[in-house]
Design an enzyme around this catalytic site. Sequence first.
Site, PDB file in Angstrom:
ATOM      1  N   LYS A 107       0.799  -1.237   0.000  1.00 57.28           N
ATOM      2  CA  LYS A 107       0.000   0.000   0.000  1.00 57.28           C
ATOM      3  C   LYS A 107       0.832   1.288   0.000  1.00 57.28           C
ATOM      4  O   LYS A 107       0.397   2.302  -0.522  1.00 57.28           O
ATOM      5  CB  LYS A 107      -0.930   0.017   1.213  1.00 57.28           C
ATOM      6  CG  LYS A 107      -2.150  -0.880   1.044  1.00 57.28           C
ATOM      7  CD  LYS A 107      -3.100  -0.686   2.215  1.00 57.28           C
ATOM      8  CE  LYS A 107      -4.362  -1.483   2.019  1.00 57.28           C
ATOM      9  NZ  LYS A 107      -5.373  -1.216   3.053  1.00 57.28           N
TER      10      LYS A 107
ATOM     11  N   ASP B  90     -10.535   2.588   0.842  1.00 58.06           N
ATOM     12  CA  ASP B  90     -10.972   2.165   2.191  1.00 58.06           C
ATOM     13  C   ASP B  90     -11.901   3.219   2.802  1.00 58.06           C
ATOM     14  O   ASP B  90     -13.027   2.910   3.212  1.00 58.06           O
ATOM     15  CB  ASP B  90      -9.769   1.989   3.131  1.00 58.06           C
ATOM     16  CG  ASP B  90      -9.080   0.638   2.949  1.00 58.06           C
ATOM     17  OD1 ASP B  90      -9.753  -0.311   2.521  1.00 58.06           O
ATOM     18  OD2 ASP B  90      -7.873   0.553   3.239  1.00 58.06           O
TER      19      ASP B  90
ATOM     20  N   GLN C 256     -16.526  -0.330  -1.194  1.00 57.25           N
ATOM     21  CA  GLN C 256     -15.128  -0.184  -1.604  1.00 57.25           C
ATOM     22  C   GLN C 256     -14.888  -0.895  -2.941  1.00 57.25           C
ATOM     23  O   GLN C 256     -14.247  -0.352  -3.838  1.00 57.25           O
ATOM     24  CB  GLN C 256     -14.261  -0.790  -0.502  1.00 57.25           C
ATOM     25  CG  GLN C 256     -12.823  -0.467  -0.606  1.00 57.25           C
ATOM     26  CD  GLN C 256     -12.010  -1.513   0.116  1.00 57.25           C
ATOM     27  OE1 GLN C 256     -11.536  -2.446  -0.515  1.00 57.25           O
ATOM     28  NE2 GLN C 256     -11.869  -1.375   1.413  1.00 57.25           N
TER      29      GLN C 256
HETATM   30  P1  NAP Z   1      -4.047  -2.128  11.641  1.00 57.19           P
HETATM   31  O1  NAP Z   1      -3.399  -1.147  10.738  1.00 57.19           O
HETATM   32  O2  NAP Z   1      -3.299  -3.322  12.101  1.00 57.19           O
HETATM   33  O3  NAP Z   1      -4.573  -1.319  12.922  1.00 57.19           O
HETATM   34  C1  NAP Z   1      -5.268  -1.955  13.953  1.00 57.19           C
HETATM   35  C2  NAP Z   1      -5.701  -0.921  14.986  1.00 57.19           C
HETATM   36  O4  NAP Z   1      -6.530  -1.553  15.943  1.00 57.19           O
HETATM   37  C3  NAP Z   1      -4.528  -0.313  15.759  1.00 57.19           C
HETATM   38  O5  NAP Z   1      -4.851   1.022  16.060  1.00 57.19           O
HETATM   39  C4  NAP Z   1      -4.500  -1.164  17.032  1.00 57.19           C
HETATM   40  O6  NAP Z   1      -4.008  -0.477  18.174  1.00 57.19           O
HETATM   41  C5  NAP Z   1      -5.973  -1.399  17.246  1.00 57.19           C
HETATM   42  N1  NAP Z   1      -6.211  -2.623  18.020  1.00 57.19           N
HETATM   43  C6  NAP Z   1      -5.960  -3.896  17.632  1.00 57.19           C
HETATM   44  N2  NAP Z   1      -6.347  -4.761  18.593  1.00 57.19           N
HETATM   45  C7  NAP Z   1      -6.835  -3.997  19.612  1.00 57.19           C
HETATM   46  C8  NAP Z   1      -7.372  -4.299  20.890  1.00 57.19           C
HETATM   47  N3  NAP Z   1      -7.496  -5.564  21.316  1.00 57.19           N
HETATM   48  N4  NAP Z   1      -7.767  -3.272  21.692  1.00 57.19           N
HETATM   49  C9  NAP Z   1      -7.664  -1.987  21.266  1.00 57.19           C
HETATM   50  N5  NAP Z   1      -7.153  -1.641  20.050  1.00 57.19           N
HETATM   51  C10 NAP Z   1      -6.750  -2.636  19.242  1.00 57.19           C
HETATM   52  O7  NAP Z   1      -5.368  -2.708  10.964  1.00 57.19           O
HETATM   53  P2  NAP Z   1      -6.282  -1.991   9.862  1.00 57.19           P
HETATM   54  O8  NAP Z   1      -5.706  -2.219   8.515  1.00 57.19           O
HETATM   55  O9  NAP Z   1      -6.568  -0.608  10.302  1.00 57.19           O
HETATM   56  O10 NAP Z   1      -7.597  -2.886   9.923  1.00 57.19           O
HETATM   57  C11 NAP Z   1      -8.454  -2.842  11.044  1.00 57.19           C
HETATM   58  C12 NAP Z   1      -9.681  -3.662  10.734  1.00 57.19           C
HETATM   59  O11 NAP Z   1     -10.399  -3.020   9.677  1.00 57.19           O
HETATM   60  C13 NAP Z   1      -9.383  -5.082  10.244  1.00 57.19           C
HETATM   61  O12 NAP Z   1     -10.168  -5.984  10.983  1.00 57.19           O
HETATM   62  C14 NAP Z   1      -9.832  -5.087   8.811  1.00 57.19           C
HETATM   63  O13 NAP Z   1     -10.404  -6.320   8.446  1.00 57.19           O
HETATM   64  C15 NAP Z   1     -10.883  -3.996   8.801  1.00 57.19           C
HETATM   65  N6  NAP Z   1     -11.070  -3.376   7.491  1.00 57.19           N
HETATM   66  C16 NAP Z   1     -12.286  -3.467   6.933  1.00 57.19           C
HETATM   67  C17 NAP Z   1     -12.504  -2.911   5.699  1.00 57.19           C
HETATM   68  C18 NAP Z   1     -13.863  -3.025   5.070  1.00 57.19           C
HETATM   69  O14 NAP Z   1     -13.987  -2.714   3.882  1.00 57.19           O
HETATM   70  N7  NAP Z   1     -14.876  -3.430   5.807  1.00 57.19           N
HETATM   71  C19 NAP Z   1     -11.478  -2.235   5.025  1.00 57.19           C
HETATM   72  C20 NAP Z   1     -10.230  -2.137   5.649  1.00 57.19           C
HETATM   73  C21 NAP Z   1     -10.039  -2.728   6.884  1.00 57.19           C
HETATM   74  P3  NAP Z   1      -2.430  -0.358  18.502  1.00 57.19           P
HETATM   75  O15 NAP Z   1      -1.889   0.622  17.514  1.00 57.19           O
HETATM   76  O16 NAP Z   1      -2.387   0.143  19.900  1.00 57.19           O
HETATM   77  O17 NAP Z   1      -1.854  -1.738  18.323  1.00 57.19           O
END
Ligand code: NAP
Length: 282
Positions: free
Chosen positions: A72, A108, A255
Amino acid sequence: MSDQDFLSILTGSFSTPCGDNPTVAMIEAGYKKAGLNARYINCDVPAENLKDAIKGAVAMGWAGFNCSIPHKVAILEHLDEVAESARIIGAVNCTSIKDGRLTGHNTDGKGFLASLKTVTDPKGKNLLLLGAGGAARAIAVETALAGAKTLTIINRDPKKAETIAKIVNENTDCKATAGKWEGDYTIGNDIDIAINATPIGLGDAEALPPINLDSLRKELIVADVIPNPPKTHLLREADKKGCTTLDGLGMLVNQGQIGVEIWLGKTLDFDVMTKTLKDIFE
Ligand code: NAP
């Protein structure tokens, strides 16, 4: 039948490991319903092969492709143009190829915004973002560009929330603030839209982000990025309180739809794409 009729329009996804990607079935179902002779191909592209994979896509006349981790950010140096929101976010997940020119987009946040707009316009609203990863960053930038009044971003690691707040404050008129997420977070009475942008709930219908459930007021719109299961524990609790809820399945379909609009200028059937995903997830 002309030669052109035999040629498929090529689109797809570059990532590694590419794994099982439900977007393939979702978009191909949309292509089929639209009567398009188009394919969406899931390609395993290791980081060191990204440049060659892009050259290959251009050489074969692909219309465009999505990319995810680890491409990305790395893809930025291979593009001719980058759309405004993708530039601000600093990440591209959707690239179009037109006359050999590559333009990067980030769908996204756009997918989330399209979903949100089915229930409200974020213009002038106060938003809360739980989490500060890639999804949160894209949602923050896109909703801020759409006129959100304020964004409160909370995260376990507050530095990541501060980074997003800085990006929003430097590039938009929205006022963003960051905070550390400790214990059960109480959602303020001024918040109009609360968004879970963490992976909490992915593949786990019981997992719940640590929030004070008493702070879910019925006037609140509660959104989740989790597409599977679509009805997360958070959304079930919000439903009980009478909140308007939005699932991550809608975000994912939007998306995909937006990506195809960018590549082909065609709008695929939302219901067919949604049903395809639901059948996979059930
Ligand atoms: P990422 O970059 O890994 O970021 C994850 C975030 O969640 C970080 O801020 C992390 O905090 C926080 N986090 C993780 N576990 C946690 C917990 N147990 N308690 C509190 N905070 C927690 O992931 P991402 O790419 O943003 O994706 C996040 C989610 O969005 C994924 O599940 C993905 O499947 C979903 N998503 C969905 C779509 C859609 O079209 N529906 C599109 C994109 C992503 P820290 O920084 O403190 O670790």
